[in-house]
Design a protein around this motif. Structure first.
Motif, PDB file in Angstrom:
ATOM      1  N   ASP A 200       0.842  -1.205   0.000  1.00 50.42           N
ATOM      2  CA  ASP A 200       0.000   0.000   0.000  1.00 50.42           C
ATOM      3  C   ASP A 200       0.877   1.256   0.000  1.00 50.42           C
ATOM      4  OD1 ASP A 200      -2.392  -1.318  -0.121  1.00 50.42           O
ATOM      5  OD2 ASP A 200      -2.732  -1.308   2.054  1.00 50.42           O
ATOM      6  N   GLU A 201       1.939   1.226   0.791  1.00 46.69           N
ATOM      7  CA  GLU A 201       2.856   2.371   0.815  1.00 46.69           C
ATOM      8  C   GLU A 201       3.543   2.540  -0.541  1.00 46.69           C
ATOM      9  OE1 GLU A 201       5.655   2.329   4.005  1.00 46.69           O
ATOM     10  OE2 GLU A 201       4.141   2.060   5.562  1.00 46.69           O
ATOM     11  N   THR A 202       3.779   1.427  -1.208  1.00 52.98           N
ATOM     12  CA  THR A 202       4.411   1.491  -2.535  1.00 52.98           C
ATOM     13  C   THR A 202       3.487   2.180  -3.537  1.00 52.98           C
ATOM     14  OG1 THR A 202       5.583  -0.559  -2.059  1.00 52.98           O
ATOM     15  CG2 THR A 202       5.480   0.104  -4.363  1.00 52.98           C
ATOM     16  N   LEU A 203       2.207   1.868  -3.461  1.00 57.17           N
ATOM     17  CA  LEU A 203       1.242   2.518  -4.354  1.00 57.17           C
ATOM     18  C   LEU A 203       1.193   4.024  -4.085  1.00 57.17           C
ATOM     19  CD1 LEU A 203      -1.641  -0.144  -4.171  1.00 57.17           C
ATOM     20  CD2 LEU A 203      -0.068   0.253  -6.084  1.00 57.17           C
ATOM     21  N   ASP A 204       1.208   4.378  -2.809  1.00 57.06           N
ATOM     22  CA  ASP A 204       1.195   5.815  -2.466  1.00 57.06           C
ATOM     23  C   ASP A 204       2.476   6.495  -2.954  1.00 57.06           C
ATOM     24  OD1 ASP A 204      -1.245   5.454  -1.247  1.00 57.06           O
ATOM     25  OD2 ASP A 204      -0.400   5.249   0.784  1.00 57.06           O
ATOM     26  N   ALA A 205       3.612   5.810  -2.773  1.00 63.08           N
ATOM     27  CA  ALA A 205       4.881   6.377  -3.224  1.00 63.08           C
ATOM     28  C   ALA A 205       4.910   6.504  -4.747  1.00 63.08           C
ATOM     29  CB  ALA A 205       6.041   5.503  -2.738  1.00 63.08           C
ATOM     30  N   ALA A 206       4.283   5.544  -5.432  1.00 60.35           N
ATOM     31  CA  ALA A 206       4.252   5.586  -6.894  1.00 60.35           C
ATOM     32  C   ALA A 206       3.573   6.855  -7.389  1.00 60.35           C
ATOM     33  CB  ALA A 206       3.541   4.356  -7.439  1.00 60.35           C
ATOM     34  N   GLN A 207       2.513   7.273  -6.709  1.00 64.72           N
ATOM     35  CA  GLN A 207       1.830   8.507  -7.096  1.00 64.72           C
ATOM     36  C   GLN A 207       2.758   9.721  -6.921  1.00 64.72           C
ATOM     37  OE1 GLN A 207      -1.547   8.997  -8.364  1.00 64.72           O
ATOM     38  NE2 GLN A 207      -0.409  10.875  -8.842  1.00 64.72           N
ATOM     39  N   LYS A 208       3.507   9.738  -5.806  1.00 62.12           N
ATOM     40  CA  LYS A 208       4.436  10.851  -5.568  1.00 62.12           C
ATOM     41  C   LYS A 208       5.520  10.905  -6.643  1.00 62.12           C
ATOM     42  CE  LYS A 208       3.858  10.812  -0.523  1.00 62.12           C
ATOM     43  NZ  LYS A 208       4.521  10.599   0.780  1.00 62.12           N
TER      44      LYS A 208
ATOM     45  N   THR B 201       6.482  13.645 -10.302  1.00 61.58           N
ATOM     46  CA  THR B 201       7.756  14.244 -10.725  1.00 61.58           C
ATOM     47  C   THR B 201       8.294  13.596 -12.006  1.00 61.58           C
ATOM     48  OG1 THR B 201       9.055  12.720  -9.360  1.00 61.58           O
ATOM     49  CG2 THR B 201       8.350  14.782  -8.345  1.00 61.58           C
ATOM     50  N   GLY B 202       7.451  12.756 -12.634  1.00 56.14           N
ATOM     51  CA  GLY B 202       7.844  12.146 -13.907  1.00 56.14           C
ATOM     52  C   GLY B 202       8.650  10.874 -13.789  1.00 56.14           C
ATOM     53  N   VAL B 203       8.644  10.249 -12.616  1.00 51.60           N
ATOM     54  CA  VAL B 203       9.420   9.024 -12.407  1.00 51.60           C
ATOM     55  C   VAL B 203       8.467   7.838 -12.264  1.00 51.60           C
ATOM     56  CG1 VAL B 203      11.020   7.813 -10.885  1.00 51.60           C
ATOM     57  CG2 VAL B 203      11.282  10.266 -11.284  1.00 51.60           C
ATOM     58  N   PRO B 204       8.570   6.822 -13.123  1.00 51.69           N
ATOM     59  CA  PRO B 204       7.710   5.643 -12.967  1.00 51.69           C
ATOM     60  C   PRO B 204       8.216   4.691 -11.891  1.00 51.69           C
ATOM     61  CG  PRO B 204       9.027   5.428 -14.960  1.00 51.69           C
ATOM     62  CD  PRO B 204       9.351   6.775 -14.371  1.00 51.69           C
ATOM     63  N   MET B 205       7.288   4.036 -11.234  1.00 51.71           N
ATOM     64  CA  MET B 205       7.626   3.042 -10.199  1.00 51.71           C
ATOM     65  C   MET B 205       7.583   1.626 -10.748  1.00 51.71           C
ATOM     66  SD  MET B 205       8.244   2.470  -6.871  1.00 51.71           S
ATOM     67  CE  MET B 205       7.487   3.619  -5.699  1.00 51.71           C
ATOM     68  N   PHE B 206       6.625   1.351 -11.661  1.00 51.47           N
ATOM     69  CA  PHE B 206       6.364  -0.024 -12.082  1.00 51.47           C
ATOM     70  C   PHE B 206       6.662  -0.225 -13.565  1.00 51.47           C
ATOM     71  CE2 PHE B 206       3.022   1.037  -8.876  1.00 51.47           C
ATOM     72  CZ  PHE B 206       3.509   0.252  -7.838  1.00 51.47           C
TER      73      PHE B 206
ATOM     74  N   ASN C  84      14.405  -2.705 -16.745  1.00 52.08           N
ATOM     75  CA  ASN C  84      14.167  -1.268 -16.571  1.00 52.08           C
ATOM     76  C   ASN C  84      14.771  -0.749 -15.277  1.00 52.08           C
ATOM     77  OD1 ASN C  84      12.931  -0.838 -18.973  1.00 52.08           O
ATOM     78  ND2 ASN C  84      10.844  -0.767 -18.195  1.00 52.08           N
ATOM     79  N   PHE C  85      14.771  -1.586 -14.248  1.00 50.68           N
ATOM     80  CA  PHE C  85      15.399  -1.177 -12.987  1.00 50.68           C
ATOM     81  C   PHE C  85      16.899  -1.006 -13.190  1.00 50.68           C
ATOM     82  CE2 PHE C  85      17.305  -1.849  -8.823  1.00 50.68           C
ATOM     83  CZ  PHE C  85      16.514  -1.055  -8.003  1.00 50.68           C
ATOM     84  N   ASN C  86      17.509  -1.944 -13.888  1.00 46.68           N
ATOM     85  CA  ASN C  86      18.967  -1.870 -14.096  1.00 46.68           C
ATOM     86  C   ASN C  86      19.384  -0.642 -14.893  1.00 46.68           C
ATOM     87  OD1 ASN C  86      19.298  -4.206 -12.684  1.00 46.68           O
ATOM     88  ND2 ASN C  86      19.856  -5.483 -14.430  1.00 46.68           N
ATOM     89  N   THR C  87      18.499  -0.164 -15.753  1.00 45.56           N
ATOM     90  CA  THR C  87      18.826   1.036 -16.540  1.00 45.56           C
ATOM     91  C   THR C  87      18.348   2.314 -15.872  1.00 45.56           C
ATOM     92  OG1 THR C  87      16.773   0.795 -17.816  1.00 45.56           O
ATOM     93  CG2 THR C  87      18.754  -0.240 -18.717  1.00 45.56           C
ATOM     94  N   GLY C  88      17.847   2.204 -14.634  1.00 47.04           N
ATOM     95  CA  GLY C  88      17.390   3.392 -13.915  1.00 47.04           C
ATOM     96  C   GLY C  88      16.055   3.910 -14.393  1.00 47.04           C
ATOM     97  N   GLY C  89      15.269   3.045 -15.048  1.00 49.62           N
ATOM     98  CA  GLY C  89      13.986   3.472 -15.611  1.00 49.62           C
ATOM     99  C   GLY C  89      12.827   3.400 -14.657  1.00 49.62           C
ATOM    100  N   VAL C  90      12.920   2.549 -13.628  1.00 53.05           N
ATOM    101  CA  VAL C  90      11.869   2.433 -12.618  1.00 53.05           C
ATOM    102  C   VAL C  90      12.509   2.351 -11.246  1.00 53.05           C
ATOM    103  CG1 VAL C  90      10.121   1.351 -14.100  1.00 53.05           C
ATOM    104  CG2 VAL C  90      11.806  -0.076 -12.900  1.00 53.05           C
ATOM    105  N   ALA C  91      11.703   2.647 -10.221  1.00 50.13           N
ATOM    106  CA  ALA C  91      12.258   2.743  -8.867  1.00 50.13           C
ATOM    107  C   ALA C  91      12.153   1.453  -8.079  1.00 50.13           C
ATOM    108  CB  ALA C  91      11.551   3.863  -8.102  1.00 50.13           C
ATOM    109  N   TRP C  92      11.431   0.446  -8.597  1.00 54.74           N
ATOM    110  CA  TRP C  92      11.199  -0.775  -7.805  1.00 54.74           C
ATOM    111  C   TRP C  92      11.243  -2.001  -8.685  1.00 54.74           C
ATOM    112  CZ3 TRP C  92       6.505  -3.844  -8.117  1.00 54.74           C
ATOM    113  CH2 TRP C  92       6.413  -4.852  -7.160  1.00 54.74           C
ATOM    114  N   THR C  93      11.810  -3.054  -8.140  1.00 56.83           N
ATOM    115  CA  THR C  93      11.712  -4.368  -8.788  1.00 56.83           C
ATOM    116  C   THR C  93      11.798  -5.435  -7.716  1.00 56.83           C
ATOM    117  OG1 THR C  93      12.517  -5.737 -10.620  1.00 56.83           O
ATOM    118  CG2 THR C  93      14.183  -4.769  -9.178  1.00 56.83           C
ATOM    119  N   THR C  94      11.456  -6.633  -8.090  1.00 57.92           N
ATOM    120  CA  THR C  94      11.690  -7.793  -7.227  1.00 57.92           C
ATOM    121  C   THR C  94      12.688  -8.705  -7.932  1.00 57.92           C
ATOM    122  OG1 THR C  94       9.833  -9.022  -8.186  1.00 57.92           O
ATOM    123  CG2 THR C  94       9.386  -7.714  -6.213  1.00 57.92           C
TER     124      THR C  94
END
Length: 425
Positions: free
Chosen positions: A178-186, A190-195, A259-269
């Motif tokens: 849930d916190e991840t979803l909220d952080a994704a909106q933030k 600023t133009g940064v994708p989470m997923f 995408n995580f390895n290239t700095g394109g998203v902020a989260w991965t598993t």
């Protein structure tokens, strides 16, 4: 080794049907005496593990067991990875199932449903020594018993790009989904994708939005909680928190790690050895920005187990060898060779440093400790009846919902309907 587990899911239900037929419509093998002397000859079958790396281990394992039990003899055989299920079907159909056999949960389900495997929960006092999630992976809806000792295990952790999180004002990695979803909106603001992926029924099970994929003969993953998560993703997609690749590859690929390895998203598993084996090799400049946390909810569990044939002529020997091969000492020795995997006993997982490779990066040591600790809560996702084709169809429907073409509830209802129409058994 994780790949081969997932690759066979779609075949399990069909195997159950075939095995039920070959055993006379579900007739079970006769009970064997597991309380007799540890003597006589047994066969032990592994899956694609006879090679330069693992052969010395298994030869030593057999030798040590025979030394402890001079009247027993173990014939180790190994089957190639390709066609492993076909070979098992042939062995079961001809009454030549090995006494001790390496099985993933899906294959064990097929054999257990046909009455071909020994209930280790009743036959062995050692069953409580193993991690609960591993034992539960071999306990099936509608079939009484536990049908394998967990052997070697895998799981996933959360990895974060701290610099990208900071751009959205998120100073600490989210502790919950849930916190991840909220952080994704933030971040999106600023133009940064989470997923860079869409949620699937298995992923929704991990984060607690789905309790069971299949229960009492029905697929039940179309929960209100799951629909709510998908609808939230649709909102986040509009905001820019979900990359286009997530929709383009839905059902066929997972672009999160790339995408995580290239700095394109902020989260991965990723698995526990992701830092040393992937980031440090493929994206070393990213390493200082990476943070790792435990998996959400009940983290995923990937498991291989050791089962015992119910009709073994030397059942006491077979059971004793299965316990021996999967005891703490021998499991630790095995996973030292199988880097990135974890042993199946509770005691062995208490100290990951005893079997993990020496970390090359400090963060890898943190990941090892987190993975070892979460083994107690890790659970296998999906169900033996839930095939890869069903998961692919569901992801494609969910991708449509993320774009707003249908609702999350419609996506899940259609996916459940498809699964129910295509279930075998």
């Amino acid at each position: 080794m994780k790949h081969r587990t997932s690759a066979v899911i779609g075949l399990a239900a069909a195997a159950t049907l075939i095995l039920s037929g070959c055993t006379g419509g579900g007739a079970t093998a006769p009970e064997s005496n597991t309380g007799g002397e540890i003597s006589g000859e047994i066969t032990f079958q592994t899956w694609s593990l006879k090679n330069e790396k693992f052969t010395p281990y298994f030869e030593s394992l057999v030798k040590d067991f025979e030394k402890a039990h001079p009247d027993a003899k173990v014939n180790w055989i190994d089957q190639p990875g390709d066609g492993y299920e076909d070979k098992i079907l042939q062995q079961a159909e001809s009454g030549e199932l090995p006494d001790v056999i390496n099985l993933p949960p899906e294959y064990a389900y097929s054999l257990a449903s046909a009455g071909q495997l020994l209930d280790l929960g009743s036959a062995s006092k050692a069953i409580d020594d193993y991690v609960p999630g591993g034992v539960q992976a071999y306990e099936y809806d509608g079939v009484d018993g536990s049908f394998a000792f967990p052997w070697y295990l895998g799981t996933e952790l959360n990895y974060w790009n701290s610099s990208l999180l900071a751009k959205g004002g998120v100073t600490e990695p989210p502790a919950t989904f849930d916190e991840t979803l909220d952080a994704a909106q933030k971040l999106a603001d600023t133009g940064v994708p989470m997923f860079s992926s869409v949620p699937s029924p298995k992923m929704l099970q991990i984060v607690g939005a789905v309790k069971d994929i299949y229960k009492d003969g029905k697929f039940v993953f179309n929960t209100p909680e799951a629909a709510k998560v998908i609808d939230r993703y649709a909102e986040l997609y509009k905001a820019g928190a979900v990359t286009p690749e997530a929709l383009q590859g839905a059902g066929t690929s997972n672009s999160n790690i790339n995408n995580f390895n290239t700095g394109g998203v902020a989260w991965t598993t990723a698995g526990p050895n992701y830092i040393d084996k992937d980031v440090a090799v493929n994206a070393p400049n990213l390493l200082p920005d990476v943070a790792v946390t435990a998996g959400f909810g009940n983290p995923p569990l990937f498991v291989q187990g050791i089962s015992v044939a119910k009709n073994s002529k030397n059942a006491a020997t077979a059971l004793a060898f299965a316990e021996f091969a999967t005891n703490t000492k021998n499991q630790i020795a095995f996973v030292k060779l199988a880097a990135g995997f974890f042993p199946g006993t509770i005691e062995a997982n208490a100290d990951p440093a005893a079997f993990s490779e020496k970390p090359e990066n400090e963060l890898q040591g943190v990941a090892n400790d987190l993975a070892g600790k979460q083994m107690a809560d890790a659970r296998m996702t999906g169900a033996p009846q839930y095939t890869e084709a069903m998961e692919t169809y569901a992801k494609q429907q969910i991708a449509l919902a993320v774009t707003g073409e249908i609702s999350g509830k419609e996506a899940l209802d259609k996916s459940v309907e498809y699964a129910q129409q295509n279930v075998i058994g």
